[in-house]
Design a protein around this motif. Sequence first.
Motif, mmCIF file in Angstrom:
data_model
loop_
_atom_site.group_PDB
_atom_site.id
_atom_site.type_symbol
_atom_site.label_atom_id
_atom_site.label_comp_id
_atom_site.label_asym_id
_atom_site.label_seq_id
_atom_site.Cartn_x
_atom_site.Cartn_y
_atom_site.Cartn_z
ATOM 1 N N ARG A 253 0.851 -1.047 0.039
ATOM 2 C CA ARG A 253 -0.140 0.036 -0.064
ATOM 3 C C ARG A 253 0.709 1.045 -0.093
ATOM 4 N N GLU A 254 1.935 1.136 0.799
ATOM 5 C CA GLU A 254 2.833 2.496 0.911
ATOM 6 C C GLU A 254 3.491 2.606 -0.550
ATOM 7 N N ALA A 255 3.744 1.471 -1.112
ATOM 8 C CA ALA A 255 4.622 1.761 -2.431
ATOM 9 C C ALA A 255 3.315 2.108 -3.748
ATOM 10 N N ARG A 256 2.228 2.344 -3.054
ATOM 11 C CA ARG A 256 1.048 2.553 -4.038
ATOM 12 C C ARG A 256 0.807 1.392 -5.045
ATOM 13 N N ARG A 257 0.942 0.206 -4.403
ATOM 14 C CA ARG A 257 0.668 -0.992 -5.576
ATOM 15 C C ARG A 257 -0.476 -1.627 -5.131
ATOM 16 N N THR A 258 -1.295 -1.350 -4.116
ATOM 17 C CA THR A 258 -2.706 -1.757 -3.880
ATOM 18 C C THR A 258 -3.343 -2.363 -5.113
ATOM 19 N N LEU A 259 -3.590 -1.469 -6.115
ATOM 20 C CA LEU A 259 -4.552 -1.927 -7.321
ATOM 21 C C LEU A 259 -4.021 -3.064 -8.067
ATOM 22 N N ASP A 260 -2.539 -2.807 -8.162
ATOM 23 C CA ASP A 260 -1.757 -3.802 -9.094
ATOM 24 C C ASP A 260 -1.895 -5.292 -8.448
ATOM 25 N N VAL A 261 -1.645 -5.346 -6.962
ATOM 26 C CA VAL A 261 -1.557 -6.371 -6.181
ATOM 27 C C VAL A 261 -2.980 -7.105 -6.210
ATOM 28 N N ILE A 262 -4.034 -6.190 -6.104
ATOM 29 C CA ILE A 262 -5.463 -7.154 -6.072
ATOM 30 C C ILE A 262 -5.816 -7.566 -7.428
ATOM 31 N N GLU A 263 -5.270 -6.575 -8.587
ATOM 32 C CA GLU A 263 -5.704 -7.208 -9.953
ATOM 33 C C GLU A 263 -4.905 -8.364 -10.148
ATOM 34 N N ARG A 264 -3.826 -8.422 -9.823
ATOM 35 C CA ARG A 264 -2.754 -9.800 -10.132
ATOM 36 C C ARG A 264 -3.695 -10.866 -9.505
ATOM 37 N N GLN A 265 -3.929 -10.714 -8.192
ATOM 38 C CA GLN A 265 -4.207 -11.883 -7.357
ATOM 39 C C GLN A 265 -5.908 -12.413 -7.858
ATOM 40 N N LEU A 266 -6.749 -11.588 -7.916
ATOM 41 C CA LEU A 266 -8.034 -11.761 -8.429
ATOM 42 C C LEU A 266 -7.938 -12.260 -9.893
ATOM 43 N N VAL B 93 -8.822 -0.808 10.684
ATOM 44 C CA VAL B 93 -9.596 -1.078 9.596
ATOM 45 C C VAL B 93 -9.605 0.050 8.659
ATOM 46 N N ALA B 94 -9.580 -0.565 7.276
ATOM 47 C CA ALA B 94 -9.448 0.333 6.447
ATOM 48 C C ALA B 94 -10.565 1.412 6.435
ATOM 49 N N THR B 95 -10.332 2.777 5.851
ATOM 50 C CA THR B 95 -11.317 3.762 5.981
ATOM 51 C C THR B 95 -12.245 3.270 4.827
ATOM 52 N N PRO B 96 -13.671 3.720 5.098
ATOM 53 C CA PRO B 96 -14.590 3.146 4.125
ATOM 54 C C PRO B 96 -14.151 3.699 2.585
ATOM 55 N N GLY B 97 -13.497 4.852 2.408
ATOM 56 C CA GLY B 97 -13.024 5.177 1.241
ATOM 57 C C GLY B 97 -12.007 4.231 0.613
ATOM 58 N N GLN B 98 -11.141 3.963 1.432
ATOM 59 C CA GLN B 98 -10.104 2.961 0.878
ATOM 60 C C GLN B 98 -10.665 1.539 0.400
ATOM 61 N N ALA C 128 -21.276 -0.556 9.917
ATOM 62 C CA ALA C 128 -22.461 0.277 9.308
ATOM 63 C C ALA C 128 -21.662 1.221 8.128
ATOM 64 N N GLU C 129 -20.685 1.815 8.536
ATOM 65 C CA GLU C 129 -20.012 2.807 7.611
ATOM 66 C C GLU C 129 -19.598 2.001 6.470
ATOM 67 N N LEU C 130 -18.880 0.810 6.609
ATOM 68 C CA LEU C 130 -18.496 0.255 5.497
ATOM 69 C C LEU C 130 -19.629 -0.233 4.517
ATOM 70 N N MET C 131 -20.797 -0.736 5.200
ATOM 71 C CA MET C 131 -21.787 -0.985 4.297
ATOM 72 C C MET C 131 -22.533 -0.263 3.575
ATOM 73 N N ALA C 132 -22.297 1.042 4.109
ATOM 74 C CA ALA C 132 -23.011 2.328 3.459
ATOM 75 C C ALA C 132 -22.269 2.559 2.162
ATOM 76 N N GLN C 133 -21.060 2.112 1.919
ATOM 77 C CA GLN C 133 -20.248 2.194 0.317
ATOM 78 C C GLN C 133 -21.180 1.076 -0.653
ATOM 79 N N PRO C 134 -21.384 1.618 -1.677
ATOM 80 C CA PRO C 134 -21.915 0.926 -2.814
ATOM 81 C C PRO C 134 -21.444 -0.291 -2.971
ATOM 82 N N ASP C 135 -20.149 -0.518 -3.023
ATOM 83 C CA ASP C 135 -19.724 -1.772 -3.536
ATOM 84 C C ASP C 135 -19.293 -2.808 -2.434
ATOM 85 N N ILE C 136 -19.569 -2.494 -1.239
ATOM 86 C CA ILE C 136 -19.236 -3.405 0.067
ATOM 87 C C ILE C 136 -20.638 -4.177 0.248
#
Length: 257
Positions: A138-151, A181-186, A224-232
């Motif tokens: 995450r700190e190296a800003r690779r979050t999306l690359d990592v989860i894309e590769r895994q999925l 916990v990750a922020t709802p935005g993250q 509750a704040e996590l479930m308020a996000q549209p894709d969770i």
Amino acid sequence: MASNKRKPLFAGNWKMNHVPREAAAVAGAVLAGIGDRDDVQAVLAPTFVSIPAVVEVLRGSPVSVAGQNCHWESSGAFTGEVTAEMLKAAGCSHVILGHSERRQFFGETDETVKWRFAAAHRAGLSPIVCVGETLAEREARRTLDVIERQLLFALSAANREQALRTVIAYEPVWAIGTGKVATPGQAQEAHAFLRKLLANRFDEAVAAQVRILYGGSVKPDNIAELMAQPDIDGALIGGASLKPESFLGIVQNGRRA
Ligand code: PEP
């Protein structure tokens, strides 16, 4: 993307806890708390030896049972392993795959997750496929690359029907068992990205139907704040699933508004 068509799913990952007697008691209390609610789906993942006791308590109920892992072969000389077919025969409907603890401590790789994914579907189990980045990633800003590769690796041989029977869990490794916990935005950013990957790999209808759970220090007071996000669409819950009160508190507070 409309979220209200996806039934929220709350899965308790009991990890290496609860002997059969304790597991049966917790499952019984969860069942009593869920009652005949059909607006949520609950899944409990006991350790292998406690699966029969939990299945017995939950038989005929809306609460389902998951294995915490399965081997990719359907039989053979693999001491200490359990097949997907065995889980199915024991009464499981789901199996957790690629959990970060397995990646971290037991040599799980993207490739073995892909093999286990195929085995789960072969046996008629719905896999709960875990993806998530480490803190360094995450700190190296690779979050999306990592989860894309895994999925995409896990689903690389999947057909559309298998994708529809799959559940995805976004579990940032730095949030598991840490109280962070990750922020709802993250979380929303990662979930929306995973859903887009499903749309690109399959189609919009698959992306709109597959449930994507958040996992990582979920508690009754932060769901509750996590479930308020549209894709969770629910949560994979470790520590807070061990006691029925906290698991039920999450189910209760995680209801869609
Ligand atoms: C997990 O093990 O999948 C998990 C999310 O654990 P915890 O809820 O304890 O962070």
